[in-house]
Scaffold this active site. Structure first.
Site, PDB file in Angstrom:
ATOM      1  N   HIS A  15      52.681  41.885  60.907  1.00 32.04           N
ATOM      2  CA  HIS A  15      53.543  42.963  61.420  1.00 32.04           C
ATOM      3  C   HIS A  15      54.095  43.800  60.267  1.00 32.04           C
ATOM      4  O   HIS A  15      54.238  45.018  60.390  1.00 32.04           O
ATOM      5  CB  HIS A  15      54.704  42.375  62.225  1.00 32.04           C
ATOM      6  CG  HIS A  15      54.380  42.060  63.645  1.00 32.04           C
ATOM      7  ND1 HIS A  15      53.958  43.004  64.546  1.00 32.04           N
ATOM      8  CD2 HIS A  15      54.417  40.883  64.321  1.00 32.04           C
ATOM      9  CE1 HIS A  15      53.751  42.440  65.731  1.00 32.04           C
ATOM     10  NE2 HIS A  15      54.018  41.147  65.617  1.00 32.04           N
TER      11      HIS A  15
ATOM     12  N   HIS B  37      50.154  44.209  67.277  1.00 27.53           N
ATOM     13  CA  HIS B  37      49.043  43.352  67.655  1.00 27.53           C
ATOM     14  C   HIS B  37      47.789  44.178  67.918  1.00 27.53           C
ATOM     15  O   HIS B  37      47.858  45.392  68.155  1.00 27.53           O
ATOM     16  CB  HIS B  37      49.389  42.561  68.918  1.00 27.53           C
ATOM     17  CG  HIS B  37      50.482  41.563  68.718  1.00 27.53           C
ATOM     18  ND1 HIS B  37      50.938  40.737  69.731  1.00 27.53           N
ATOM     19  CD2 HIS B  37      51.230  41.239  67.632  1.00 27.53           C
ATOM     20  CE1 HIS B  37      51.903  39.964  69.276  1.00 27.53           C
ATOM     21  NE2 HIS B  37      52.110  40.257  67.995  1.00 27.53           N
TER      22      HIS B  37
ATOM     23  N   ASP C 199      46.099  33.284  68.550  1.00 30.37           N
ATOM     24  CA  ASP C 199      46.426  33.720  69.916  1.00 30.37           C
ATOM     25  C   ASP C 199      46.102  35.192  70.150  1.00 30.37           C
ATOM     26  O   ASP C 199      45.914  35.629  71.278  1.00 30.37           O
ATOM     27  CB  ASP C 199      47.890  33.427  70.252  1.00 30.37           C
ATOM     28  CG  ASP C 199      48.865  34.015  69.241  1.00 30.37           C
ATOM     29  OD1 ASP C 199      48.437  34.447  68.150  1.00 30.37           O
ATOM     30  OD2 ASP C 199      50.078  34.024  69.531  1.00 30.37           O
ATOM     31  N   HIS C 200      46.014  35.970  69.063  1.00 27.87           N
ATOM     32  CA  HIS C 200      45.677  37.389  69.147  1.00 27.87           C
ATOM     33  C   HIS C 200      45.529  37.925  67.728  1.00 27.87           C
ATOM     34  O   HIS C 200      45.952  37.291  66.758  1.00 27.87           O
ATOM     35  CB  HIS C 200      46.773  38.183  69.881  1.00 27.87           C
ATOM     36  CG  HIS C 200      48.145  37.969  69.317  1.00 27.87           C
ATOM     37  ND1 HIS C 200      48.577  38.560  68.147  1.00 27.87           N
ATOM     38  CD2 HIS C 200      49.185  37.201  69.744  1.00 27.87           C
ATOM     39  CE1 HIS C 200      49.815  38.173  67.893  1.00 27.87           C
ATOM     40  NE2 HIS C 200      50.207  37.336  68.839  1.00 27.87           N
TER      41      HIS C 200
ATOM     42  N   ASP D 203      49.272  32.102  64.560  1.00 27.32           N
ATOM     43  CA  ASP D 203      49.736  33.249  65.331  1.00 27.32           C
ATOM     44  C   ASP D 203      49.358  34.571  64.665  1.00 27.32           C
ATOM     45  O   ASP D 203      49.547  34.758  63.467  1.00 27.32           O
ATOM     46  CB  ASP D 203      51.257  33.180  65.492  1.00 27.32           C
ATOM     47  CG  ASP D 203      51.755  33.974  66.682  1.00 27.32           C
ATOM     48  OD1 ASP D 203      51.616  35.209  66.653  1.00 27.32           O
ATOM     49  OD2 ASP D 203      52.262  33.367  67.633  1.00 27.32           O
TER      50      ASP D 203
ATOM     51  N   ASP E 138      51.523  36.006  61.661  1.00 27.37           N
ATOM     52  CA  ASP E 138      51.865  37.119  62.549  1.00 27.37           C
ATOM     53  C   ASP E 138      52.999  37.972  61.990  1.00 27.37           C
ATOM     54  O   ASP E 138      52.940  39.204  62.011  1.00 27.37           O
ATOM     55  CB  ASP E 138      52.257  36.555  63.918  1.00 27.37           C
ATOM     56  CG  ASP E 138      52.612  37.636  64.921  1.00 27.37           C
ATOM     57  OD1 ASP E 138      51.693  38.343  65.378  1.00 27.37           O
ATOM     58  OD2 ASP E 138      53.811  37.775  65.248  1.00 27.37           O
TER      59      ASP E 138
ATOM     60  N   GLU F 131      51.830  25.084  65.238  1.00 26.84           N
ATOM     61  CA  GLU F 131      51.695  26.531  65.035  1.00 26.84           C
ATOM     62  C   GLU F 131      52.022  26.937  63.611  1.00 26.84           C
ATOM     63  O   GLU F 131      53.075  26.576  63.068  1.00 26.84           O
ATOM     64  CB  GLU F 131      52.619  27.316  65.968  1.00 26.84           C
ATOM     65  CG  GLU F 131      52.379  28.817  65.839  1.00 26.84           C
ATOM     66  CD  GLU F 131      53.509  29.686  66.392  1.00 26.84           C
ATOM     67  OE1 GLU F 131      53.204  30.821  66.820  1.00 26.84           O
ATOM     68  OE2 GLU F 131      54.675  29.240  66.391  1.00 26.84           O
TER      69      GLU F 131
ATOM     70  N   THR G 133      55.396  31.027  70.983  1.00 25.21           N
ATOM     71  CA  THR G 133      54.204  30.182  71.095  1.00 25.21           C
ATOM     72  C   THR G 133      54.546  28.709  71.307  1.00 25.21           C
ATOM     73  O   THR G 133      54.021  28.090  72.240  1.00 25.21           O
ATOM     74  CB  THR G 133      53.283  30.393  69.886  1.00 25.21           C
ATOM     75  OG1 THR G 133      53.028  31.798  69.740  1.00 25.21           O
ATOM     76  CG2 THR G 133      51.961  29.687  70.096  1.00 25.21           C
TER      77      THR G 133
ATOM     78  N   SER H 223      52.669  37.394  72.285  1.00 21.66           N
ATOM     79  CA  SER H 223      52.510  35.956  72.032  1.00 21.66           C
ATOM     80  C   SER H 223      52.928  35.092  73.218  1.00 21.66           C
ATOM     81  O   SER H 223      52.373  34.004  73.410  1.00 21.66           O
ATOM     82  CB  SER H 223      53.321  35.547  70.797  1.00 21.66           C
ATOM     83  OG  SER H 223      52.748  36.079  69.624  1.00 21.66           O
TER      84      SER H 223
END
Length: 551
Positions: free
Chosen positions: A293, A428, A331-332, A50, A289, A284, A158, A90
């Site tokens: 952040h 993101h 995912d990004h 993620d 992620d 996952e 997710t 997400s």
């Protein structure tokens, strides 16, 4: 779902792909290439790291000192945009990967309401927020065993996208209940607090104790690494923390009793591969992620390496099996992390790798782990900072940290400066991401995130649209066409029930469950459905078989 352990005949299919040469990428060599022919049974291991930008995996590679397992699987790239933004959340990202449909911010497993991204087809008004089937549900209908594994709460966006349907990703109440009633054979991760009533943030408010349901359904409910590794059950539910699991560096430093992502992945594969019909497993690495952040460079490296170790387990199984598709992808993007910042504006040509890596190697814990050791009066600030790699603090640095109103942000910025690491955002980002895959019928080239779900479904030999039509029919419309009167019983506002009545027959469909209560001539029986009943706040959607329950 009862497993028949009987192999089926499935026709050969070819995943649509773009030639690798258009991207200048090479195919995997014969030493690691799986069989090209699709045999029986088919397995899919879908792995998501993620919020991981290319800068994160690149940095982790330099930190490790050698190529990642992922590097040997690089086959292309993937678009990540949602129905309403170039930069996705997400929840719609998972929806795209799992169902083949774009969706909106915070929406899990439902069609979108807002469609304004160029190239994304609009949705008919009557289909807004309609549930769409995910690849796990399709695999279950085929009789395959399924699993979901996550280092976050298992109810997080997710894993939820691969196992549930909700108008908002924060609705852990519905997501957790649907996961329990989906018939998933292996569930490993955090999120225990959402399984039972309690006083914490995500504890259940509907009075239901889902742990009791899990135990009644024959799972081995485990809460530690040792319990997991010692279990020989064909159905496993591992809840290793009230919310998320620890970062992997912190797990190692504190020697806690949580399993690593690689250990959970191997156990999941070992358990699911006993099914002769094959399996689908979602994995996952959630907290790349979270670290991104926070601009926590150490946390990012920790979780990329932990994810890569899990990928190694999946690929080793796929090599031996010869008929398992492994897909790994982010995912990004997140944070815009780069090796190089304003420190290196003019010095980058002669800045050695060691100038980026050595400051990071001094850290033994992530920012979260280091700050957990900090006393309330900050009397051990130097020691806590050293755990994060900030040793030899100058008087100016120490004063800044002592007076800091946001110690996490100031410490992460300080380490990033020492290591010449740059960030553009705490959110993101919208770039394409690398696509990694191994095995027969694997995707390759530059693809859209919605293509991933379609490729997996094709390999397992089912159609996602037909699966949606089978599992999610508008209950009010369908029952009333059969002459029933319908209503939604909200006597218990936390447990709404769809009710259909005609002469001496009453059919009750509780939300989030795979059951129907049928009363005829004052005698009530409970039937198990092929899928869970979903309520999107306006309409109930139920399995097609629910309309043929009365005699």
């Amino acid at each position: 779902m009862t497993r028949n352990f009987k192999k089926k005949a499935v026709g050969v299919s070819i995943a649509a792909a773009v030639a690798l040469s258009s991207l200048g990428l090479a195919t995997n060599g014969p030493a690691i290439e799986a069989k090209n022919k699709k045999n029986e049974p088919t397995n899919v291991i879908m792995m998501v790291m993620d919020g991981t930008s290319a800068g994160a995996t690149n940095l982790a590679k330099w930190y490790k000192g050698e190529d990642l397992t992922l590097d040997s699987m690089l086959v292309g790239g993937m678009h990540t945009h949602s129905a309403e933004s170039a930069i996705t959340d997400s929840a719609p990202a998972a929806t795209a990967l799992a169902t083949g449909n774009k969706s909106n911010d915070k929406v899990v497993g439902l069609l979108p309401k807002i469609v304004n991204t160029p190239g994304v087809e609009p949705v008919a008004a009557e289909d807004v927020y309609k549930p769409v089937a995910n690849v796990l549900e399709g695999a279950e209908l085929l009789g395959k065993s399924t699993g979901i594994i996550s280092t976050s709460e298992i109810q997080h966006a997710t894993p939820a996208g691969f196992s549930a349907h909700a108008t908002h990703r924060s609705n852990y109440q519905d997501i957790a209940e649907q996961q329990v009633y989906q018939g998933i054979e292996v569930v490993l991760g955090g999120g225990k607090e959402s399984l039972a009533p309690g006083s914490t943030k995500n504890a259940r408010v509907d009075g239901e104790n889902l742990i009791d349901v899990i135990n009644e359904n024959g799972y081995d409910f485990v809460e530690s690494k040792d319990e997991l590794m010692n279990s020989d059950s064909e159905k496993l539910w591992g809840s290793f923390a009230p919310s998320a699991l620890a970062y992997d560096f912190d797990r190692q430093a504190t020697k806690n009793d949580q399993p690593s992502l690689a250990e959970m992945t191997k156990k999941g594969i070992d358990t699911l591969s006993k099914d002769e019909d094959g399996f689908f497993l979602f994995v996952e690495g959630s907290k790349v992620d979270w670290a991104a952040h926070a601009n926590d460079t150490v946390g990012i490296i920790s979780e990329v390496l932990a994810f890569d170790a899990a990928v190694k387990e999946a690929v080793e199984f796929a090599k031996a099996d010869g008929n398992t598709m492994v897909i790994a992808v982010s995912d990004h993007g997140n944070s815009g992390i780069t090796m190089g910042n304003t420190n290196t504006n003019s010095s980058y040509p002669e800045t050695p790798v060691s100038d980026y890596i050595e400051p990071l190697k001094k850290a033994s814990m992530t920012i979260e782990g280091a700050l957990k050791t900090l006393k309330s009066d900050r009397s051990n600030l130097k020691e806590a900072a050293a755990l994060y790699g900030l040793d030899d603090l100058t008087e100016e640095e120490l004063t800044k940290l002592k007076e800091s109103k946001n110690l996490q942000a100031d410490m992460t910025k300080m380490l990033a400066q020492r290591a010449n690491i740059g960030y553009t955002t705490g959110g993101h980002t919208g770039e394409d991401v690398f696509l990694y895959a191994y095995g027969p019928s694997k995707p390759y080239g530059l693809v859209d995130n919605t293509d991933i779900a379609k490729t997996m479904a094709e390999f397992m030999d089912f159609d996602l649209e037909k699966t949606s039509d089978k599992l999610f029919v508008n209950a009010k419309e369908a029952f009333e066409q059969k002459g029933y009167t319908t209503r939604i019983d909200v006597t218990d506002k936390n447990n709404p029930v769809f009710v259909a009545e005609k002469s001496n027959t009453t059919i009750e469909l509780p939300v989030n469950k795979d059951v129907a209560h049928v009363t005829q001539n004052k005698k009530t029986s409970t039937k198990t459905l092929e899928g869970v009943t979903v309520y999107n706040g306006e309409d109930f959607f139920v399995s097609k078989e629910a309309f043929n329950l009365s005699k």
